[in-house]
Write a protein that holds these residues in place. Structure first.
Motif: not given
Length: 240
Positions: A110-121
């Protein structure tokens, strides 16, 4: 079981193999669908997951399950949403429910802690103020026990996500266990539930032992008259 797919792909029928494998161990498995990006944005899909939990509360007894032995599981973005469901109780509360409804949670990659960088996210999560989509932000120690499983060859969701969530849970005094698999990547965590899976028995046994330990016993129970292989597809938050 909450399926993954980057919050934008998949439906419950794609994951019948999960229900079949869990049913072999005597679990009645519910796999809900939920609305996907770009049709909706965060956190609308969480409303669907919470509604599915409400359906379980109201209907699972019909299938022979005991209402006090309900567990939550998910893979990838599904693990993120499942963990969010018990960390941020606002989604359950709108249906008169609380995280304590679930006896435990098992999260696969699971991606429980991340900062989105991709445009769709970035578009999905609204841009800025990303704390509201990070599970770690909501952990207060009141969550049910969690088992976090991750492959060390996972290049889609890095192991740091597991580490941050586990550290936060421990800091808040709640129960968490972690498992790492040296030779497994992101997809291998799901393949473990199929005949082609590597290290299949270890992952499934870990989850089964964790759940049964929380029920207070370690033996595999199948009630008389209930076929151990039966599984049920669940319901969609969209009402279909």
């Amino acid at each position: 079981f909450i399926h993954g797919g980057r919050w934008s792909m998949g439906e419950r029928t794609d994951y019948a193999f999960i229900g079949a494998k869990m049913a072999e161990l005597g679990y009645i498995t519910v796999i809900p669908s939920y609305r996907l990006y770009p049709d909706v944005k965060w956190p609308v899909m969480m409303e669907d997951i919470a509604l599915a939990a409400k359906w379980v509360d109201q209907n699972i007894g019909t299938y022979g399950a005991q209402g006090d032995d309900i567990f939550l599981m998910g893979h990838s973005s599904g693990a993120h949403m499942a963990a969010m469901l018990i960390a941020d109780d606002t989604h359950l509360k709108q249906y008169g429910m609380y995280p304590s409804f679930f006896k435990g949670f098992a999260g696969l990659a699971g991606p429980y802690h991340f900062t989105p960088v991709e445009p769709d996210l970035v578009d999905l999560f609204g841009g800025g103020n990303y704390e509201r989509m990070q599970v770690t932000h909501y952990i207060d120690g009141g969550e049910p026990p969690m088992l976090l499983l991750h492959g060390l060859r996972d290049e889609l969701v890095l192991i740091g996500s597991q580490e941050r969530l586990a550290a936060r849970i421990r800091a808040q005094g709640a129960a968490v266990e972690t498992r790492r698999y040296r030779d497994m990547n992101h997809e291998d965590m799901l393949k473990a539930f199929t005949f082609a899976g590597r290290d299949e028995r270890n992952i499934i046994r870990e989850i089964d032992a964790f759940f049964r330990g929380l029920m207070g016993h370690a033996d595999i129970l199948v009630r008389p008259g209930v076929a151990p292989w039966r599984s049920y597809g669940g319901v969609s938050g969209r009402g279909d």
